[in-house]
Design a protein around this motif. Structure first.
Motif, PDB file in Angstrom:
ATOM      1  N   UNK A   1      31.609  48.240  30.355  1.00 57.91           N
ATOM      2  CA  UNK A   1      32.280  47.224  31.178  1.00 57.91           C
ATOM      3  C   UNK A   1      31.743  47.200  32.596  1.00 57.91           C
ATOM      4  N   UNK A   2      31.982  46.063  33.223  1.00 62.96           N
ATOM      5  CA  UNK A   2      31.636  45.872  34.627  1.00 62.96           C
ATOM      6  C   UNK A   2      32.510  44.740  35.123  1.00 62.96           C
ATOM      7  N   UNK A   3      32.387  44.402  36.384  1.00 64.10           N
ATOM      8  CA  UNK A   3      33.238  43.344  36.922  1.00 64.10           C
ATOM      9  C   UNK A   3      32.378  42.377  37.711  1.00 64.10           C
ATOM     10  N   UNK A   4      32.586  41.102  37.498  1.00 71.41           N
ATOM     11  CA  UNK A   4      31.800  40.119  38.246  1.00 71.41           C
ATOM     12  C   UNK A   4      32.721  39.328  39.140  1.00 71.41           C
ATOM     13  N   UNK A   5      32.483  39.320  40.422  1.00 74.27           N
ATOM     14  CA  UNK A   5      33.282  38.461  41.287  1.00 74.27           C
ATOM     15  C   UNK A   5      32.403  37.974  42.429  1.00 74.27           C
TER      16      UNK A   5
ATOM     17  N   UNK B   1      47.390  32.052  26.035  1.00 77.35           N
ATOM     18  CA  UNK B   1      46.131  32.797  26.145  1.00 77.35           C
ATOM     19  C   UNK B   1      44.982  31.934  26.656  1.00 77.35           C
ATOM     20  N   UNK B   2      44.929  30.685  26.231  1.00 74.34           N
ATOM     21  CA  UNK B   2      43.824  29.841  26.689  1.00 74.34           C
ATOM     22  C   UNK B   2      43.946  29.506  28.164  1.00 74.34           C
ATOM     23  N   UNK B   3      45.172  29.199  28.586  1.00 74.50           N
ATOM     24  CA  UNK B   3      45.384  28.943  30.031  1.00 74.50           C
ATOM     25  C   UNK B   3      44.986  30.173  30.839  1.00 74.50           C
ATOM     26  N   UNK B   4      45.388  31.330  30.320  1.00 76.38           N
ATOM     27  CA  UNK B   4      45.092  32.568  31.041  1.00 76.38           C
ATOM     28  C   UNK B   4      43.588  32.761  31.157  1.00 76.38           C
ATOM     29  N   UNK B   5      42.879  32.458  30.065  1.00 77.21           N
ATOM     30  CA  UNK B   5      41.434  32.617  30.100  1.00 77.21           C
ATOM     31  C   UNK B   5      40.842  31.700  31.175  1.00 77.21           C
ATOM     32  N   UNK B   6      41.297  30.435  31.173  1.00 77.50           N
ATOM     33  CA  UNK B   6      40.818  29.499  32.184  1.00 77.50           C
ATOM     34  C   UNK B   6      41.048  30.075  33.577  1.00 77.50           C
ATOM     35  N   UNK B   7      42.246  30.625  33.750  1.00 83.65           N
ATOM     36  CA  UNK B   7      42.594  31.118  35.077  1.00 83.65           C
ATOM     37  C   UNK B   7      41.689  32.268  35.502  1.00 83.65           C
ATOM     38  N   UNK B   8      41.492  33.247  34.622  1.00 83.12           N
ATOM     39  CA  UNK B   8      40.706  34.409  35.059  1.00 83.12           C
ATOM     40  C   UNK B   8      39.233  34.049  35.226  1.00 83.12           C
ATOM     41  N   UNK B   9      38.746  33.089  34.428  1.00 80.15           N
ATOM     42  CA  UNK B   9      37.349  32.676  34.620  1.00 80.15           C
ATOM     43  C   UNK B   9      37.200  32.018  36.000  1.00 80.15           C
ATOM     44  N   UNK B  10      38.161  31.174  36.334  1.00 79.45           N
ATOM     45  CA  UNK B  10      38.130  30.542  37.649  1.00 79.45           C
ATOM     46  C   UNK B  10      38.202  31.576  38.755  1.00 79.45           C
ATOM     47  N   UNK B  11      39.046  32.542  38.547  1.00 75.96           N
ATOM     48  CA  UNK B  11      39.225  33.595  39.538  1.00 75.96           C
ATOM     49  C   UNK B  11      37.934  34.369  39.779  1.00 75.96           C
ATOM     50  N   UNK B  12      37.240  34.677  38.695  1.00 72.56           N
ATOM     51  CA  UNK B  12      36.004  35.438  38.823  1.00 72.56           C
ATOM     52  C   UNK B  12      34.929  34.688  39.588  1.00 72.56           C
ATOM     53  N   UNK B  13      34.977  33.361  39.520  1.00 69.31           N
ATOM     54  CA  UNK B  13      33.927  32.581  40.180  1.00 69.31           C
ATOM     55  C   UNK B  13      34.363  32.040  41.529  1.00 69.31           C
TER      56      UNK B  13
ATOM     57  N   UNK C   1      35.027  31.751  45.274  1.00 69.20           N
ATOM     58  CA  UNK C   1      34.586  32.442  46.490  1.00 69.20           C
ATOM     59  C   UNK C   1      35.747  32.714  47.437  1.00 69.20           C
ATOM     60  N   UNK C   2      36.887  32.070  47.202  1.00 73.23           N
ATOM     61  CA  UNK C   2      37.996  32.275  48.139  1.00 73.23           C
ATOM     62  C   UNK C   2      38.950  33.348  47.639  1.00 73.23           C
ATOM     63  N   UNK C   3      38.599  34.023  46.564  1.00 70.53           N
ATOM     64  CA  UNK C   3      39.565  34.929  45.946  1.00 70.53           C
ATOM     65  C   UNK C   3      39.386  36.353  46.483  1.00 70.53           C
ATOM     66  N   UNK C   4      40.384  36.819  47.236  1.00 69.94           N
ATOM     67  CA  UNK C   4      40.285  38.182  47.762  1.00 69.94           C
ATOM     68  C   UNK C   4      40.738  39.208  46.729  1.00 69.94           C
ATOM     69  N   UNK C   5      41.364  38.725  45.647  1.00 71.70           N
ATOM     70  CA  UNK C   5      41.763  39.632  44.559  1.00 71.70           C
ATOM     71  C   UNK C   5      41.212  39.090  43.254  1.00 71.70           C
ATOM     72  N   UNK C   6      39.901  39.213  43.044  1.00 72.33           N
ATOM     73  CA  UNK C   6      39.359  38.675  41.788  1.00 72.33           C
ATOM     74  C   UNK C   6      40.010  39.337  40.587  1.00 72.33           C
ATOM     75  N   UNK C   7      40.225  40.631  40.675  1.00 72.57           N
ATOM     76  CA  UNK C   7      41.047  41.343  39.701  1.00 72.57           C
ATOM     77  C   UNK C   7      41.719  42.470  40.456  1.00 72.57           C
TER      78      UNK C   7
ATOM     79  N   UNK D   1      35.565  42.863  33.175  1.00 76.00           N
ATOM     80  CA  UNK D   1      37.004  43.064  33.352  1.00 76.00           C
ATOM     81  C   UNK D   1      37.615  42.037  34.288  1.00 76.00           C
ATOM     82  N   UNK D   2      36.784  41.268  34.967  1.00 77.87           N
ATOM     83  CA  UNK D   2      37.349  40.274  35.885  1.00 77.87           C
ATOM     84  C   UNK D   2      37.713  38.993  35.147  1.00 77.87           C
ATOM     85  N   UNK D   3      36.760  38.436  34.389  1.00 78.00           N
ATOM     86  CA  UNK D   3      37.108  37.181  33.711  1.00 78.00           C
ATOM     87  C   UNK D   3      37.308  37.374  32.206  1.00 78.00           C
ATOM     88  N   UNK D   4      37.368  38.638  31.763  1.00 83.44           N
ATOM     89  CA  UNK D   4      37.638  38.920  30.358  1.00 83.44           C
ATOM     90  C   UNK D   4      36.706  38.172  29.414  1.00 83.44           C
ATOM     91  N   UNK D   5      35.437  38.152  29.745  1.00 85.04           N
ATOM     92  CA  UNK D   5      34.449  37.631  28.803  1.00 85.04           C
ATOM     93  C   UNK D   5      33.615  38.809  28.313  1.00 85.04           C
TER      94      UNK D   5
END
Lengths: 1012, 508
Positions: free
Chosen positions: A679-683, A794-806, A808-814, A742-746
């Motif tokens: 695993x790794x985290x992308x943000x 689950x699908x909404x959640x996936x959309x949300x975390x993918x958006x979060x990982x990408x 640039x304004x997110x100070x808490x990507x995960x 672990x950030x966007x769960x892909x």
């Protein structure tokens, strides 16, 4: 420390002192290589409470969570009265069951005192509250007031005597926990460092810079001292600041930093005994900068070849300290003098000292404060005469009132309230009883209180975990014929992923291990310019694995590399020239403006879509390259960390695979597919990026290790070697590798084209089950994220975390390891089917095949420090985010590519940002090992590193019997304590049913649907 | 004019007013204790974002129609106050210059607000930040769209105040508050120039309307020069050109998005915009234009040199920004105003992105940027000067802050030694007459009051109680007529104007 060193020459002693600084300064590497470690690593040789006390003395930091937090946890039921009582026992307090006064035991009084704040509100505040609320008269308070009325306060005979004692006490602190600057700041309110702080920080940043500044100090090659001296000798700031002789002194300094250091220390403090302490204090005044300087001094390979010597830094600091303090003393007293003379000066000017002291202590009323401030104001034209000081000192002394009885009354009233005494009972107390009660309550100081609270807090969670393990004992389940086996990192975040996979596919078995999968390597991917170590920081790899183009893909690789290089070169040009190039800058920024605005709009409106589109374009432009690993070495020539061997020989591969599979207890019953999931985290836009990555891979991505392991385990040669060692892997078993973001769960899969045809169907099914599990996991993660949709599908959640990982304004990507609290070392059966709220590191180990404990010994040695490092870094960054952490991310400013400052002018900030620890519950890691106490005791006795961690209570050890439900807790003082408690747990059908709609931490629960 | 465009441009006041409304609502929620916890955040962020977005849509609509039918130009929406032959109005100037920059600002402002909603989540100052940011947006739009100098000045001040609030965002840190104060004080120098110019404009051009500036050719070159110099000082200060540059290098203490919009993208360009707006005036005074070239060139050199040695990303970026803004001053000085306008817009757009990505620097760059020429690299003195930013902030501390502090001390001395005694303090009173111990007084007013009450008592005793037709009645009648005359005088425009100006001075 000074004792036997005294005979050494000064140079060697200085080296020792610098060595000692390694224990007290932050040891954080440049921020690109953020690896979790115990913030108080230098104190690890001490027992936990003593180490915390020492750290508090040294830095003044908070070492326990604030009592307000603990009291809130108590009010919320996260700490119970029973926990508090047990914690008093655990803390080893004596005489808890003695009766202090009629019917009241010592433990009751202590428990009651913990629930009351240590420092009651001041009289003014109380009076205000009473006016505001028009409070009713409190009978208990009235009684308390009469009981404590007789408590006397020690009022010294004359203010002169008191002032002299106080002055001597303050002078005694210099070299111990104060520098001369601190003493002068106390006296005058002026911090001399402020004059040069900005400029010093600029010099430090310029010297340590790893790639922001284009122009370096011309004298930089000769070391920091020479570079600083060359600049400071030409600096006009001295004249502007009215420090006229300073430049002259700097120009005539000796060449060698060490000579300057010794000279200046001698002028500052004649008493050599105080020097080491003084250097310590001086270094701790800017812990971030000093720590980074020392790190670079100790790790020259981590820099850019610049000469960084800690003695240079200390020489400059000591020199500045002497020059600036001398100047301030001259302004204070009218004469230039040293520390000893200053001591004598105020001994004779006691009235002046008394006024200054009273003002700093903040005990004056408004009028006196005003008068004192007027006297302190520097005025060259009219020096204050002694009579004025004496008059004011006398009136200050006269104004002191006995506040002790009132304070005691408020504390007593609070205590009686907590003890639930009726007014009638309270009235029955005598003044002596009151004194005794208060004395018992006072017997716990601030640190002891913090310790008891922490023990109680830890115990509450521990009881829940033990109950869960006990409840699960009768439900132990593992799929008899698994359809697939998944080996993941032990990471607490993967607990969620594993649980969801098991719920979705009960016929899948999961395993956990440190995320480098037993193959410590240097890794060089296709796109990497250099090799990086992928293994725990304490290990130095001796093998290098390269990713190369697959046969036939060489042309594709060449074009890919050329295009990638071109893209990166243009990106570099764009971002760098637009800031430093005089001609290209305006031109490039004009060209890039419209695309930048479009990108900003797109990423703001649809971060996920834009981020994924960008990735697609990038991949499309660079072109795909089929790659293989350069894994096999001809023969096993021993490599070294500096010259690693390329690849592993067959025998080494067999060794690695066999050892790893044995370690996790996977010796037979192989499923057709065995997946290794690194695993790794992308943000985006995140300087602390690597703090979210795999801790077992030195803060990098663990995918390559998984891939290396799978490739090894699939080779027929290795399979043969394994079979010779009795580890038969069926021919129709295939190892697959992938990396979990672990950030966007892909999940990114490796080498799927190599999977044999007959397994395709099973693979498709596994892929589909795993993505479903990741979506379910994303939904679980969303419950802790305020901006996520409420109860998402689950699908909404996936959309949300993918958006979060990408985004640039997110100070808490995960949220990283924010929820870590415990670790289980044992078979998955013991925890499978439990909801553990992503709080537990899960490490697979089969105790039934490890009678002498050799395997668990290695696991503890490898995973113990990693887990403890993560847990303790989170602990300290949470309890004092200002000192041990790095504050809020939002004002962070990357400095020299090695760290962050707050704004453009501050100390270098180390530790974890507030956004990462905000929801963390600071407690020590509880390690539950599925092995008998006897085996664990034997291991502990032969392993000093584990003794340091466990006997010093930096982590808490518990044993879970492999065959029965028995659980025992290890106490360094009292040995193994068998646990007995109720094992009643809430039961729910699915994880989702337990966490839906909840946003806070959740206690464990039994998941009924997890078993087939 | 197209009727739709007509009505839309009459609604232009909404562009600054909507963010102001968001400020009022959010501030009210904070004051009433409603803005607490996670749940309160979305409303604050959405209000700010909606206000900014509505402004953007309105501006885009006007832009679209203006492209087809021509810009609406100067719109007078209402009377503010006035006297005699001049008046202050609520007027807006919608020409290609203001519309282009204003639309870009609205877009960047909206995006930055959206950015901040995530970035500042759960910060203690979340609502405070959005209040300041919306207040800034209102202010800067007022500067850009205002049809007259007075309204623009109001916006100018709003920008200054919000900049102060956001530099001091982390008010717990003394460095941050110190720098906020420094930036605030330095910018007051620019305000003095602006006020001077406004006063002169009212006197010589007969009003504050930007349209009146086209009459600049009617006044003498000397007057014109004085007028322009006032505005130029304001522009230099706001755009951080020499000698005012130090304030912006110390202004990076706030959250990243505020640094981006204030010092990267928008506010730093306000000075350039002001000069573009004053183009007709500038053209009359080539010597001032030459001065602009000089100031711009010096600042560019200064910023370039300092930028080379910066080792933290935000400082490096702010010097890069100042460098390009300085080039815009040069362009204006050379009379290439269209180029300056295009440069301004493109630079603002790029720098917003550049600043917002400052935390990505570890990922974005791979190696050290190429060093400057070797002869420069070797100069220890120039390096030291660049590292110390040519000592400008220390100097301004000495020249600006220290005298202010000494002045304050003198004033306090005056107050303590004279005024306090004169005014008297509560609780310090002494009996005025030995025979009336209950009447206590201290200081002049106290004694005066005691004396007046004495006198009144005497009047009451001697005059009023003796009935109608006494001396008192006659005296009162005469007093009444005096007051009527005074009122008549005060209604004259010149005295009213003086009173208004005095009020302004007091407010600002």
């Amino acid at each position: 420390m000074a004792g036997d060193l005294d005979d050494l020459p000064i140079r060697e002693r200085l080296q020792h002192w610098v060595e000692h600084l390694c224990h007290i300064l932050p040891a954080q590497a440049p921020i690109r290589d953020f690896v979790h470690h115990n913030t108080l690593h230098g104190f690890q040789h001490l027992p936990f409470p003593e180490a915390l006390a020492a750290a508090r003395r040294l830095s003044g930091a908070q070492v326990y969570w604030s009592e307000a937090n603990f009291q809130a946890a108590y009010a919320a039921g996260r700490i119970g009265p029973a926990d508090l009582q047990a914690a008093l026992d655990d803390a080893g307090l004596a005489g808890l069951d003695t009766e202090v006064i009629r019917g009241l035991h010592r433990r009751d009084i202590l428990a009651a005192s913990l629930l009351e704040p240590l420092t009651p509100p001041t009289a003014n505040r109380e009076a205000w509250a009473e006016r505001e609320t028009g409070g009713l008269p409190d009978p208990i308070f009235a009684i308390s007031s009469t009981l404590t009325a007789g408590i006397a306060q020690d009022v010294p005979t004359s203010w002169e005597v008191a002032a002299l004692a106080r002055w001597n006490a303050l002078c005694g602190r210099v070299g111990r926990d104060w520098t001369l600057r601190s003493l002068l700041e106390y006296l005058s309110g002026e911090d001399v460092l402020e004059k040069v702080r900005s400029s010093l920080q600029r010099h430090l940043a310029a010297h340590l810079d790893l790639g922001v500044a284009a122009w370096r100090n011309p004298a930089q090659g000769q070391g920091f001292f020479a570079a600083w001296r060359a600049s400071a000798g030409q600096d006009l700031a001295w004249e502007i600041d009215d420090l006229h002789s300073v430049r002259e002194e700097i120009v005539h300094l000796p060449e060698q930093a060490i000579d300057v250091l010794v000279d200046e220390l001698g002028r500052l403090l004649p008493d050599q005994q105080l020097w080491p302490g003084y250097l310590e204090r001086l270094a701790l005044e800017q812990p971030g900068w000093a720590g980074m300087f020392l790190w670079r001094d100790r790790h020259p390979e981590g820099g850019d070849g610049t000469n960084v010597a800690m003695l240079d830094y200390l020489a400059v600091r000591v020199l500045l300290e002497r020059l600036l303090c001398e100047d301030l003393i001259r302004r204070l007293t009218g004469v230039a003098m040293g520390f000893d003379e200053l001591r004598g000066y105020f001994t004779s000017e006691l009235a002046e000292f008394a006024v200054r002291d009273a003002l700093r202590r903040g005990e004056l009323n408004e009028e006196l404060q005003h008068r004192a401030a007027r006297l302190l104001e520097p005025d060259e034209h009219a020096p204050v005469d002694d009579a004025a000081w004496a008059a004011l000192a006398a009136s200050i002394a006269a104004s002191r009132q006995a506040t002790a009885p009132a304070v005691a009354a408020r504390r007593l009233a609070g205590l009686l309230g907590q003890l639930a005494l009726t007014p009638a009972e309270a009235a029955g107390l005598s003044p002596d009883d009151a004194v005794v009660l208060l004395a018992v309550a006072d017997s716990l100081d601030e640190l002891a209180r913090g310790q008891v609270w922490l023990l109680a807090y830890e115990r509450h969670y521990r009881e829940q975990l033990f109950a869960a393990l006990t409840a699960n004992q009768s439900r132990q389940y593992s799929p008899p014929i698994p359809s697939a086996q998944i080996i993941m990192c032990m990471d607490d975040r993967e607990e969620g992923t594993r649980r969801h996979i098991e719920e979705i596919a009960p016929d899948i078995a999961t395993y956990g291990a440190a995320g480098f999968f037993g193959v410590p390597i240097y890794w060089q991917g296709l796109d990497d310019a250099d090799k990086t170590a992928l293994c725990p920081v304490v290990v130095q790899p001796t093998h290098l694995v390269r990713e190369t183009a697959a046969p036939g893909a060489e042309a594709a690789l060449a074009s890919h590399a050329a295009r990638r290089e071109k893209r990166l070169r243009w990106r570099e040009r764009l971002y760098q020239s637009t800031r430093r190039s005089a001609l290209g800058g305006p031109l490039l920024s004009s060209l890039a403006a419209v695309p930048a605005l479009a990108a900003l709009t797109a990423t703001t409106l649809a971060p996920g879509w834009f981020g994924e589109a960008l990735q697609r374009w990038r991949r499309g432009y660079e072109g795909p390259v089929a790659s293989r690993l350069a894994l096999n070495a001809a023969s096993g020539e021993a490599g070294t960390p500096s010259a690693p061997q390329a690849g592993f020989s067959d025998a080494e591969q067999v060794d690695r695979v066999a050892a790893f599979l044995r370690m996790i207890g996977l010796r037979g019953g192989f499923a057709p597919l065995v997946l290794l999931l690194g695993h790794g985290s992308g943000s985006r836009n995140n300087p602390h990026l690597s703090a979210y990555d795999c801790g077992a891979c030195s803060g990098r991505h663990g995918g390559p290790n998984a891939r290396v392991f799978a490739t090894m385990a699939n080779r027929p040669e290795v399979r043969r070697g394994l079979a010779e060692r009795g580890l038969c892997i069926p021919e129709n078993t295939w190892f697959v590798a992938a990396e979990h973001n672990t950030c966007d769960d892909t999940i990114a899969w490796y080498d799927l084209d190599g999977v044999p045809e007959p397994l395709q169907a099973a693979l498709d099914k596994l892929l589909q089950q795993l993505s479903e599990a990741c979506r379910a996991h994303a939904a679980e993660r969303c419950r802790r994220l305020a901006s996520a949709p409420f109860k998402p599908s689950p699908w909404q959640a996936r959309q949300h975390v993918v958006g979060r990982g990408h985004d640039i304004s997110q100070a808490r990507p995960e949220l990283g390891h924010a929820t870590n609290a415990a670790a289980f070392i044992g078979r998955r059966q013991m925890s499978r089917g439990l909801f553990l709220d992503r709080r537990v590191f899960l490490i697979s180990y089969d105790p039934t095949r490890d009678d002498d404990g050799g395997i668990v010994e290695n696991i503890l040695l490898a995973a113990g420090p990693v887990g403890a490092g993560i847990a303790l870094e989170y602990y300290f960054s949470t309890v004092d985010n200002e000192r041990f952490g790095c504050g809020s991310k939002i004002t962070h400013n990357i400095t020299g590519l090695f760290g962050v400052m707050e704004g453009a002018d501050s100390d270098l900030r180390t530790g974890l940002p507030w956004q990462m620890v905000e929801i963390h519950e600071p407690m020590r890691l509880l390690v539950v090992v599925e092995q008998t106490p006897a085996v664990l005791t034997a291991i502990l006795q032969r392993q000093p590193p584990l003794q340091e961690l466990i006997d010093n209570a930096w982590i808490v050890l518990a044993s879970k019997c492999p065959f029965t439900a028995g659980i025992a807790l290890y106490c360094p003082r009292r040995g193994w304590l068998p646990w007995s408690g109720s094992a009643v747990l809430p039961q729910v059908a699915q994880s989702a049913a337990w966490f839906a709609g909840e946003s806070g931490p959740l206690p464990p629960a039994v998941i009924l649907g997890a078993h087939a | 004019m197209n009727p739709l465009l007509h009505s839309l441009s009459d609604a232009i006041w909404l562009v600054p007013a909507l963010p102001l409304l968001a400020v009022v609502v959010t501030a009210a929620r904070v004051l009433l204790g409603r803005a607490v916890g996670d749940a309160a955040e979305p409303l604050t962020a959405h209000l700010a974002s909606l206000a900014a977005f509505a402004g953007l849509v309105l501006l885009l609509a006007i832009d679209g129609l203006a492209l087809a039918h021509g810009a609406p130009g100067h719109r007078r929406l209402g009377h503010w106050f006035g006297s005699g032959n001049w008046e202050a109005t609520f007027s807006f100037l919608l020409d290609p210059l203001s519309l282009s920059i204003s639309t870009l600002t609205a877009l960047i402002g909206w995006l930055v607000i959206r950015f901040s909603a995530n970035y500042l989540h759960r910060e203690a100052g979340f609502h405070r930040f959005f209040i300041a940011l919306s207040f800034f947006l209102a202010g800067i739009q007022l500067v850009l769209l205002a049809g007259n100098g007075l309204l623009a000045f109001v916006g100018w001040e709003m920008c200054g105040v919000s900049s102060f609030l956001l530099i001091g965002y982390a008010w717990q840190r003394p460095v941050a508050t110190g720098n906020a104060l420094f930036a605030f004080i330095t910018n007051r120098g620019g305000d003095a120039g602006f006020l001077l110019a406004l006063g002169l404009a009212a006197a010589w051009l007969g009003g504050f309307e930007w349209t009146a500036l086209s009459r600049a050719s009617q006044i003498s070159v000397v007057n014109d020069r004085l007028l322009v110099i006032g505005f130029v000082i304001a522009a230099l200060a706001k755009s951080a050109q020499l000698p005012f540059t130090p304030w912006i290098t110390r202004a990076l203490e706030g959250p990243t998005p505020s640094s981006a919009i204030f010092y990267g993208a928008v506010m730093v360009h306000a000075g350039v915009y002001l000069l573009l707006r004053l183009e007709p005036l500038l053209l009359q005074v080539p010597d001032v234009m030459f001065g602009l070239v000089l100031a711009g060139a010096l600042t560019a050199l200064y910023a370039w040199l300092c930028g080379l040695v910066q080792s933290d990303v935000k400082s490096a970026l702010v010097f890069a920004t100042v460098f390009q803004v300085a080039l815009m001053f040069v362009e204006i000085g050379l009379g290439w105003t269209t180029l300056a306008l295009v440069h301004l817009c493109l630079h603002a757009a790029w720098r917003a992105w550049h600043f917002l990505l400052a935390p990505s620097w570890l990922v974005l760059t791979r190696q050290r940027p190429p060093p400057p020429p070797a002869w420069l690299c070797r100069s220890q003195l120039l390096y030291t000067a660049a590292l110390q930013r040519f000592w400008l902030d220390k100097l301004s501390e000495i020249l600006l802050v220290k005298p202010t502090v000494s002045f304050a001390r003198d004033v306090r001395g005056l107050e303590e030694h004279f005024i306090d005694h004169a005014i008297g303090q509560p609780g310090q009173g002494q009996a005025v007459h030995a025979e009336r111990p209950l009447v206590l007084a201290d200081g002049l007013p106290g004694r005066a009051l005691a004396a007046v009450s004495d006198a009144l008592q005497r009047i009451e005793n001697r005059l009023l109680l003796r009935g109608r037709g006494g001396t008192a009645e006659k005296l009162l009648h005469r007093l009444g007529s005096y007051l009527r005359t005074l009122e008549g005088l005060l209604e004259q425009p010149r005295y009213l104007m003086m009173a208004v100006m005095a009020t302004f001075v007091v407010i600002l």
